[in-house]
Write a protein that holds these residues in place. Structure first.
Motif, short mmCIF file in Angstrom:
data_model
loop_
_atom_site.label_atom_id
_atom_site.label_comp_id
_atom_site.label_asym_id
_atom_site.label_seq_id
_atom_site.Cartn_x
_atom_site.Cartn_y
_atom_site.Cartn_z
N MET A 1 -6.47 12.97 -2.53
CA MET A 1 -7.35 13.60 -4.14
C MET A 1 -5.88 13.58 -4.91
O MET A 1 -5.25 12.91 -6.24
CB MET A 1 -8.20 14.44 -4.76
CG MET A 1 -8.71 14.09 -5.25
SD MET A 1 -9.37 12.84 -6.21
CE MET A 1 -10.81 12.61 -5.70
N ASN A 2 -4.99 15.22 -4.34
CA ASN A 2 -4.08 15.11 -4.86
C ASN A 2 -2.45 13.69 -5.50
O ASN A 2 -2.57 14.43 -6.20
CB ASN A 2 -3.88 16.27 -4.43
CG ASN A 2 -1.98 16.88 -5.19
OD1 ASN A 2 -2.06 16.97 -5.85
ND2 ASN A 2 -0.93 16.41 -4.23
N GLU A 3 -2.90 13.30 -4.56
CA GLU A 3 -1.52 12.61 -4.29
C GLU A 3 -2.35 10.85 -5.22
O GLU A 3 -0.87 10.66 -6.38
CB GLU A 3 -1.52 11.22 -3.12
CG GLU A 3 -0.92 10.40 -2.38
CD GLU A 3 -0.21 9.95 -1.64
OE1 GLU A 3 0.08 8.73 -1.26
OE2 GLU A 3 -1.07 10.08 -0.48
N ARG A 4 -3.58 10.26 -5.37
CA ARG A 4 -3.02 9.48 -6.16
C ARG A 4 -3.79 10.12 -7.50
O ARG A 4 -2.89 9.31 -8.96
CB ARG A 4 -4.89 9.56 -6.11
CG ARG A 4 -5.86 9.07 -4.92
CD ARG A 4 -7.28 8.84 -4.69
NE ARG A 4 -7.74 8.24 -3.72
CZ ARG A 4 -8.70 8.12 -2.28
NH1 ARG A 4 -9.43 9.60 -3.21
NH2 ARG A 4 -8.63 6.94 -0.82
N ILE A 5 -3.61 11.59 -8.07
CA ILE A 5 -3.30 12.13 -9.49
C ILE A 5 -2.35 12.49 -9.67
O ILE A 5 -1.71 11.88 -11.29
CB ILE A 5 -4.37 13.54 -9.49
CG1 ILE A 5 -5.88 13.35 -9.07
CG2 ILE A 5 -3.39 14.04 -10.72
CD1 ILE A 5 -6.78 14.83 -9.12
N GLU A 6 -1.14 12.40 -8.47
CA GLU A 6 0.03 12.58 -8.90
C GLU A 6 0.64 11.30 -9.49
O GLU A 6 1.43 10.99 -10.21
CB GLU A 6 1.16 13.58 -8.11
CG GLU A 6 1.02 14.50 -7.89
CD GLU A 6 1.45 15.40 -8.41
OE1 GLU A 6 1.97 15.20 -9.28
OE2 GLU A 6 1.15 16.59 -9.24
N THR A 7 0.09 10.61 -8.24
CA THR A 7 0.56 8.73 -8.66
C THR A 7 0.48 8.03 -9.86
O THR A 7 0.92 7.18 -10.12
CB THR A 7 0.26 8.04 -7.40
OG1 THR A 7 0.22 8.46 -6.39
CG2 THR A 7 0.63 6.25 -7.59
N ALA A 8 -1.30 8.54 -10.07
CA ALA A 8 -1.32 7.90 -11.46
C ALA A 8 -0.80 8.68 -12.95
O ALA A 8 -0.06 8.13 -13.74
CB ALA A 8 -2.84 8.46 -11.83
N THR A 9 -0.32 9.41 -12.22
CA THR A 9 0.43 10.85 -13.76
C THR A 9 1.59 9.92 -14.01
O THR A 9 2.48 9.54 -14.85
CB THR A 9 0.58 12.05 -13.47
OG1 THR A 9 -1.18 12.31 -13.57
CG2 THR A 9 1.17 12.87 -14.36
N LYS A 10 2.66 9.85 -12.36
CA LYS A 10 3.84 8.98 -13.02
C LYS A 10 3.37 7.48 -13.51
O LYS A 10 4.82 7.14 -14.17
CB LYS A 10 4.29 9.06 -11.70
CG LYS A 10 4.91 10.12 -10.66
CD LYS A 10 5.30 10.50 -9.32
CE LYS A 10 5.95 11.85 -9.14
NZ LYS A 10 6.07 12.06 -7.46
N LEU A 11 2.96 7.13 -12.68
CA LEU A 11 2.79 5.55 -13.66
C LEU A 11 2.36 5.76 -14.95
O LEU A 11 2.36 4.70 -15.58
CB LEU A 11 2.14 3.75 -12.51
CG LEU A 11 2.61 4.71 -10.80
CD1 LEU A 11 1.53 3.70 -10.25
CD2 LEU A 11 4.22 3.97 -11.18
N GLY A 12 1.18 6.56 -15.04
CA GLY A 12 0.84 6.22 -16.44
C GLY A 12 -0.24 5.84 -16.22
O GLY A 12 -1.07 4.82 -17.14
N ARG A 13 -1.12 4.93 -15.30
CA ARG A 13 -2.07 4.12 -15.01
C ARG A 13 -2.86 4.58 -13.76
O ARG A 13 -2.48 4.56 -12.66
CB ARG A 13 -1.97 2.55 -15.55
CG ARG A 13 -1.15 2.16 -14.28
CD ARG A 13 -0.36 1.05 -14.99
NE ARG A 13 0.17 0.41 -13.62
CZ ARG A 13 0.46 -0.15 -12.52
NH1 ARG A 13 -0.92 0.05 -12.05
NH2 ARG A 13 1.14 -0.42 -11.93
#
Length: 533
Positions: A1-13
């Motif tokens: 979950m943490n990894e998904r949130i971090e990835t979404a934050t970096k990519l903006g989507r």
């Protein structure tokens, strides 16, 4: 979950798979920014659902994701605001009688810590007035000799256990088990002396799926920006607001309501986190602590005022040991500046070494350092670790504590407002390598580094000037008169050896920036020239 949130934050989507897997992610479509979004709440695992089991068939606990509402026009009160939102939402979903609070970079290292804490809360004779059980703050990544003194070994292993006889330790913001009702502002009284207060939350008869949906919708208002308006949250309920060290203030308020606390240090460390890996990170962290602590001392929550008649005088004094960190900067700055400048000027500040009065100064210096070394070795440190610790105390007192002191004075005069500075713990690979090799990391330019470098160079020039005067004079009279001042400057020079390396001898990315080297050298030479004239 943490990894998904971090990835979404970096990519903006969000990726399509992630978007479909959790309905909470679908609400991200309406998020304007990290500081402007609605409440996002999802019960990921409902512990009441018979299907919520692990691969061995064992029941799983309830797991909830919450991102509280944030709007630019509302102060979000940082960590304290997040904690208070979690307290309110959890009261509707689980209403557990015990709340464990850990920092985001910490993890459990000892599963028995939960049982140990519950033993203190459920003791039939002595648990009725226990508000929280505090575990020490430990780290998984300190070097062998603790380069930046992050472990605070003497504080964690000697000083905080000493609080237990005074009413219990202060709350340090992490690794702490709280009695929920004390965090919600309850005062200690006769009705607290029963031991059946830990009750099981009964499940209702409605469908689990329907209950989860209803809970999610009804709890969102509890994490909204406007919920706390015209309430006692942040004042008499939950964690305290408007102070950078909300943990210390909250613990003091709880103890002043009649409760006590427990400090527990199991042999196997209960929780582990990440210590700062650069000098800048460590200094910024301590600047926030020193500023917030001194702000409490200068406010109406000063232990001598707020705690009068509520907690013992010895506990009031124990709190002030940390609340006065910022003013410690003033005598330290005097000792690293004035004796060296007077040495250049030829002004003696201490008795001659041949005078009996010199014994008092010698005893104070040697006994103090010997006691400090003994303490450090007693709690499991090394001699080199103690030396690193002494260096860091000097660095913190001449920069972090001084800046914290100055910020408070400026705030009282109305020039600045309180701020919350987050300490970054993520390090690049080359920084981590230097950290593991116990090579001090400077890297970025900072006013704190300029002060440290100026002090180091000033004492180096003064020490060399003192040696030159002795060699040219050719008499023991000079040494007899200035030996204590030369000793002080010499100790400061030895402490600053890693700083000299960073200024002049290193070529890696962690060396002192050229701008800091130029500024500090220029200032030190100018001051020495003025002092010698």
């Amino acid at each position: 979950m943490n990894e998904r949130i971090e990835t979404a934050t970096k990519l903006g989507r969000l990726s399509e798979d992630t978007h479909k897997e959790h309905k909470g992610f679908r609400e991200w479509d309406f998020v304007l920014s990290r500081r402007d979004h609605q409440t996002i709440l999802q019960i990921l695992i409902d512990g009441r659902d018979p299907k919520a089991v692990d691969i061995e068939g064992q029941r799983l606990p309830t797991l909830v994701y919450l991102a509280r509402e944030k709007r630019p026009q509302f102060p979000h009160n940082f960590k304290a605001g997040a904690m208070n939102a979690l307290i309110r939402v959890s009261s509707r979903i689980s209403n557990g009688s015990i709340i464990l609070n850990v920092d985001c970079d910490m993890y459990s290292n000892n599963s028995a810590a939960v049982r140990d804490a519950l033993c203190f809360f459920m003791d039939e004779k002595q648990s009725h007035n226990v508000a929280y059980v505090q575990f020490p703050q430990n780290f998984s990544n300190p070097t062998k000799n603790d380069l930046y003194g992050s472990s605070l070994m003497v504080i964690m292993e000697l000083e905080l256990p000493g609080f237990d006889s005074d009413g219990g330790p202060c709350y340090i913001g992490t690794g702490c088990f709280h009695r929920r009702e004390t965090l919600c502002g309850k005062k200690y009284g006769q009705d607290c002396k029963t031991t059946d207060w830990i009750k099981t939350v009964n499940n209702n008869d409605r469908e689990v799926e329907e209950s989860a949906v209803v809970l999610e919708e009804s709890c969102k208002v509890l994490a909204s920006c406007s919920y706390e308006e015209n309430t006692l949250w942040g004042k008499e309920m939950g964690l305290m607001y408007d102070i950078p060290v909300e943990d210390i203030m909250t613990g003091l308020a709880i103890q002043c309501r009649g409760w006590r606390s427990i400090y527990h240090t199991p042999e196997r460390k209960a929780f582990l986190g990440l210590a700062p890996t650069t000098l800048g990170q460590s200094l910024v962290q301590h600047k926030r602590w020193a500023e917030g602590d001194f702000q409490i001392f200068l406010s109406s929550y000063c232990p001598f005022l707020y705690g009068r008649g509520k907690i013992p005088l010895k506990l009031q004094l124990a709190y002030c040991l940390y609340l006065m960190w910022a003013p410690y900067s003033l005598p330290t700055l005097y000792y690293v500046f004035v004796p060296s400048l007077c040495l250049l000027r030829g002004i003696s500040l201490f008795p001659k070494i041949s005078s009996p009065w010199a014994m008092a100064f010698a005893y104070a210096m040697l006994a103090n350092r010997a006691y400090s070394l003994g303490e450090f070795i007693w709690v499991g440190g090394t001699v080199k670790g103690w030396w690193n610790d002494q260096r860091m105390w000097m660095f913190k007192r001449t920069t972090s504590y001084f800046f914290g002191f100055a910020e408070n004075i400026l705030r009282l005069l109305g020039f600045t407002k309180s701020s919350f500075e987050i300490t970054a713990k993520v390090a690049e690979e080359d920084i981590s390598e230097r950290f593991e090799q116990e090579t001090m990391e400077f890297g970025a330019s900072s006013p704190m580094f300029t002060i440290l470098a100026t002090i180091a160079l000033l004492n180096l020039f003064s020490f060399l000037g003192g040696l030159k005067r002795e060699m040219l004079d050719g008499r023991c009279k000079i040494l007899d008169q200035f030996v204590v001042q030369m000793l002080l400057s010499g100790v400061v020079v030895l402490i600053n050896l890693p700083l000299y390396q960073g200024l002049f001898f290193r070529n890696d990315n962690g060396r002192m920036p050229s701008s800091v080297t130029f500024q500090s050298t220029l200032i030190a030479l100018l001051v020495c020239t003025i002092a010698a004239c």
